[in-house]
Design an enzyme around this catalytic site. Structure first.
Site, mmCIF file in Angstrom:
data_model
loop_
_atom_site.group_PDB
_atom_site.id
_atom_site.type_symbol
_atom_site.label_atom_id
_atom_site.label_comp_id
_atom_site.label_asym_id
_atom_site.label_seq_id
_atom_site.Cartn_x
_atom_site.Cartn_y
_atom_site.Cartn_z
ATOM 1 N N ASN A 155 -5.097 6.030 5.009
ATOM 2 C CA ASN A 155 -4.482 5.005 5.863
ATOM 3 C C ASN A 155 -2.988 5.212 6.146
ATOM 4 O O ASN A 155 -2.478 4.673 7.127
ATOM 5 C CB ASN A 155 -4.753 3.602 5.304
ATOM 6 N N GLU A 253 -2.212 3.713 -7.414
ATOM 7 C CA GLU A 253 -1.967 2.608 -6.478
ATOM 8 C C GLU A 253 -3.289 2.335 -5.773
ATOM 9 O O GLU A 253 -3.865 3.256 -5.180
ATOM 10 C CB GLU A 253 -0.894 2.969 -5.450
ATOM 11 N N CYS A 287 -2.903 -1.554 2.349
ATOM 12 C CA CYS A 287 -3.130 -2.126 1.018
ATOM 13 C C CYS A 287 -2.307 -3.394 0.840
ATOM 14 O O CYS A 287 -2.654 -4.242 0.023
ATOM 15 C CB CYS A 287 -2.784 -1.108 -0.055
ATOM 16 N N GLU A 465 6.110 3.619 -7.862
ATOM 17 C CA GLU A 465 6.441 4.704 -6.956
ATOM 18 C C GLU A 465 7.739 4.346 -6.226
ATOM 19 O O GLU A 465 8.118 3.188 -6.138
ATOM 20 C CB GLU A 465 5.333 4.885 -5.909
HETATM 21 P P1 NAD Z 1 -10.745 6.470 -1.686
HETATM 22 O O1 NAD Z 1 -10.640 5.970 -3.080
HETATM 23 O O2 NAD Z 1 -12.071 6.592 -1.079
HETATM 24 O O3 NAD Z 1 -10.098 7.929 -1.587
HETATM 25 C C1 NAD Z 1 -8.770 8.181 -2.005
HETATM 26 C C2 NAD Z 1 -8.665 9.665 -2.329
HETATM 27 O O4 NAD Z 1 -9.452 9.947 -3.497
HETATM 28 C C3 NAD Z 1 -9.174 10.586 -1.222
HETATM 29 O O5 NAD Z 1 -8.350 11.724 -1.121
HETATM 30 C C4 NAD Z 1 -10.542 10.969 -1.737
HETATM 31 O O6 NAD Z 1 -11.015 12.189 -1.232
HETATM 32 C C5 NAD Z 1 -10.264 11.059 -3.239
HETATM 33 N N1 NAD Z 1 -11.478 11.015 -4.063
HETATM 34 C C6 NAD Z 1 -12.651 10.391 -3.779
HETATM 35 N N2 NAD Z 1 -13.547 10.628 -4.774
HETATM 36 C C7 NAD Z 1 -12.915 11.392 -5.699
HETATM 37 C C8 NAD Z 1 -13.320 11.969 -6.932
HETATM 38 N N3 NAD Z 1 -14.547 11.826 -7.416
HETATM 39 N N4 NAD Z 1 -12.431 12.699 -7.631
HETATM 40 C C9 NAD Z 1 -11.167 12.870 -7.148
HETATM 41 N N5 NAD Z 1 -10.741 12.379 -5.972
HETATM 42 C C10 NAD Z 1 -11.597 11.628 -5.252
HETATM 43 O O7 NAD Z 1 -9.768 5.555 -0.809
HETATM 44 P P2 NAD Z 1 -9.560 5.605 0.794
HETATM 45 O O8 NAD Z 1 -10.761 5.008 1.430
HETATM 46 O O9 NAD Z 1 -9.092 6.945 1.235
HETATM 47 O O10 NAD Z 1 -8.311 4.627 0.970
HETATM 48 C C11 NAD Z 1 -8.428 3.252 1.109
HETATM 49 C C12 NAD Z 1 -8.038 2.550 -0.173
HETATM 50 O O11 NAD Z 1 -6.729 2.940 -0.549
HETATM 51 C C13 NAD Z 1 -7.995 1.040 -0.063
HETATM 52 O O12 NAD Z 1 -8.611 0.455 -1.182
HETATM 53 C C14 NAD Z 1 -6.500 0.719 -0.074
HETATM 54 O O13 NAD Z 1 -6.177 -0.562 -0.547
HETATM 55 C C15 NAD Z 1 -5.982 1.798 -0.950
HETATM 56 N N6 NAD Z 1 -4.547 2.024 -0.719
HETATM 57 C C16 NAD Z 1 -3.665 1.599 -1.668
HETATM 58 C C17 NAD Z 1 -2.305 1.751 -1.490
HETATM 59 C C18 NAD Z 1 -1.335 1.296 -2.534
HETATM 60 O O14 NAD Z 1 -0.221 1.818 -2.561
HETATM 61 N N7 NAD Z 1 -1.693 0.358 -3.393
HETATM 62 C C19 NAD Z 1 -1.839 2.370 -0.325
HETATM 63 C C20 NAD Z 1 -2.762 2.790 0.635
HETATM 64 C C21 NAD Z 1 -4.123 2.620 0.411
#
Ligand code: NAD
Length: 484
Positions: A155, A253, A287, A465
């Site tokens: 995102n 995060e 987020c 962060e």
């Molecule tokens: P996601 O958890 O699906 O993926 C995040 C990352 O993890 C991706 O690069 C993905 O390929 C990787 N990943 C997935 N499975 C994995 C595994 N088994 N081992 C290692 N890596 C793995 O999240 P998303 O759909 O890309 O992002 C959306 C989410 O991110 C929402 O929940 C949002 O709230 C959160 N987000 C949080 C913040 C924050 O700072 N708190 C900022 C932006 C987004």
């Protein structure tokens, strides 16, 4: 404007070389799924292993390279990102779907982050302390950790990689980054910039691909000293379990269900604009989005009426069209999730005041109108689970005390906002809202680049962060005792 060549395969950067992947990822535009934004390599586990080994090999020299070299590299990266802001903004809008204005703003944020940490590389801090033993002196210094694995979501495809890579490099660590498979383009462009700015071989490595392959290798490798992850709660919990079992330093995060409290005494325009921006801009895919609007009874009807009027006037469509306010949802899966939650809200008895419809654009894309629910209670699933789309709810409460109770009644704790003209309530909320970031008369989303970012409860784990607080995660403390 320099456009991405759609026939070129964008390869991984391993040990200073551009390396083909095991597979190719067609990065598609969510506003026009017929359009391929670019072809991106997908790394194998072996590619990830080689990237980690290269980072390990580069670490001794880089960690001792001295702050000037690290400052110069980061400054050059910052300047190049800024110089290419239009082109990178367009790439971001086309791969992720936020409007060009939002995308260019995110690109400039990435430039500012590198600029900030180019300064932090020079501002090494430590302590000199007299020992309790006469004749002995004590020095406390910070040192680099080693190889840092970075795993990022779709995102904020340039800002989040930037705010992890910049401090990692500034403090002398080597990096292996795996960006989200949905949006590899911005991370690739950033890798090209870092490489061309002169990062020594192996100091910075990019391995694009799937979480289950490349991400898993980063988590499992004994050669990775620390992992910084941003993404969903479910993946984050797994990342934490894996890292803690190996005693790797870890920073997470994750999601949010951020409240925006609107009190009777709020300035109506301010409150409506905060809700509109916080809940719906960037297609609600933040987020820090204000997904729960907690509104006291005296202003409730006026607030809902004014917000609904503004929502109906928003134009959903192609993010490159300057008249458009809200771009597409990132992909089919996220669109399905949004639709499912709109249905769940209706089944739970909430009133859908407007939006929530999937609409056709001029091109085949994932377009959805912004949805507002009223008549909701905080117990409903639409108020407990992160939807991550242009969907917000209104929860009507009697007074400030109830508003605060409801705001804190959530598994998350990233950002919390209040709109009020009462200084007492604003001060009380700042003290008692259970979140990492508090906004008074401002949208819950929208933070500075030089201040700590992060949350509490289910939203975050580990040190903050960004800003000077980033030092806590990306360095380790050494205490030396010296007798002359
Ligand atoms: P996601 O958890 O699906 O993926 C995040 C990352 O993890 C991706 O690069 C993905 O390929 C990787 N990943 C997935 N499975 C994995 C595994 N088994 N081992 C290692 N890596 C793995 O999240 P998303 O759909 O890309 O992002 C959306 C989410 O991110 C929402 O929940 C949002 O709230 C959160 N987000 C949080 C913040 C924050 O700072 N708190 C900022 C932006 C987004």
């Amino acid at each position: 404007m320099k456009m991405n060549d759609v026939t070129k395969q964008h390869r991984n950067l391993i040990a200073g070389e551009w390396v083909e992947g095991a597979d190719v990822n067609e990065n598609r535009n969510p506003a026009n799924t017929d359009e391929i934004v670019g072809l991106y390599a997908r790394a194998s586990k072996d590619d990830a292993k080689r990237a980690i080994a290269a980072a390990r090999a580069a670490f001794p020299a880089w960690s001792k390279s001295g702050p000037q070299q690290r400052h110069d590299l980061l400054k050059k990266v910052s300047d190049t990102i800024a110089a290419r802001a239009d082109e990178l903004g367009e790439l971001l809008a086309r791969e992720e779907g936020k409007t060009f204005a939002e995308a260019k703003g995110e690109v400039m944020r990435a430039s500012q982050v590198f600029g900030f940490f180019s300064g932090e590389a020079l501002r090494q801090t430590g302590d000199a302390i007299d020992s309790v033993r006469p004749g002995v002196e004590v020095m406390v210094q910070r040192e680099a950790l080693g190889v840092i694995g970075l795993i990022t979501p779709w995102n904020f495809p340039i800002a989040i990689p930037a705010w992890k890579i910049a401090p990692a490099l500034a403090f002398g660590n080597c990096v292996v980054i795996k960006p989200a498979d949905l949006t590899p383009g911005c991370a690739w462009a950033l890798a090209e910039i870092i490489h061309e700015a002169g990062a020594p071989e192996g100091v910075f490595n990019l391995v694009m691909g799937r979480g289950s392959e490349v991400g898993a290798e980063i988590l499992d490798s004994p050669e990775v000293d620390a992992v910084s992850f941003t993404g969903s709660v479910e993946t984050g919990r797994m990342v934490a379990r894996t890292c803690v079992a190996q005693m790797k330093k870890v920073q997470l995060e994750m999601g949010g269900k951020n409240p925006l409290v609107v009190l009777d005494d709020a300035d109506l325009d301010t409150a409506v604009n905060c809700a509109l921006n916080g809940a719906f801009f960037s297609t609600g895919q933040r987020c820090t989005a204000s997904s729960r609007l907690i509104v006291t009874a005296g202003i409730h009807d006026r607030f809902v009426e004014a917000l609904t009027e503004k929502l109906r006037a928003l134009k959903v469509g192609d993010p490159m069209d300057s008249a458009v306010h809200i771009g597409p949802v990132v992909d089919e899966g996220q669109l399905e999730q949004n639709r499912r939650y709109v249905k769940i809200g209706q089944e739970e008895g909430a009133t859908l005041v407007c939006g929530g419809e999937v609409i056709e654009g001029d091109t085949p894309g994932h377009f959805m109108t912004p949805a507002l629910f009223t008549g909701t209670t905080n117990e409903m699933r639409i108020n407990r689970e992160e939807i991550f789309g242009p969907v917000a709810t209104v929860i009507k409460v009697a007074d400030y005390d109830e508003a605060l109770r409801v705001a804190n009644d959530t598994d998350f704790g990233l950002s919390a906002g209040i709109c009020t003209t009462n200084l007492g309530h604003a001060a009380h909320f700042r003290r008692h809202a259970e979140a990492g970031m508090i906004m008074v008369n401002l949208p819950t989303a929208g933070v500075d680049y030089h201040t700590p970012f992060g949350g509490r409860k289910g939203s975050s784990y580990g040190p903050r962060e960004q800003g000077q607080y980033a030092r806590e995660f990306y360095t380790t403390v050494k205490t030396s005792y010296i007798q002359a």
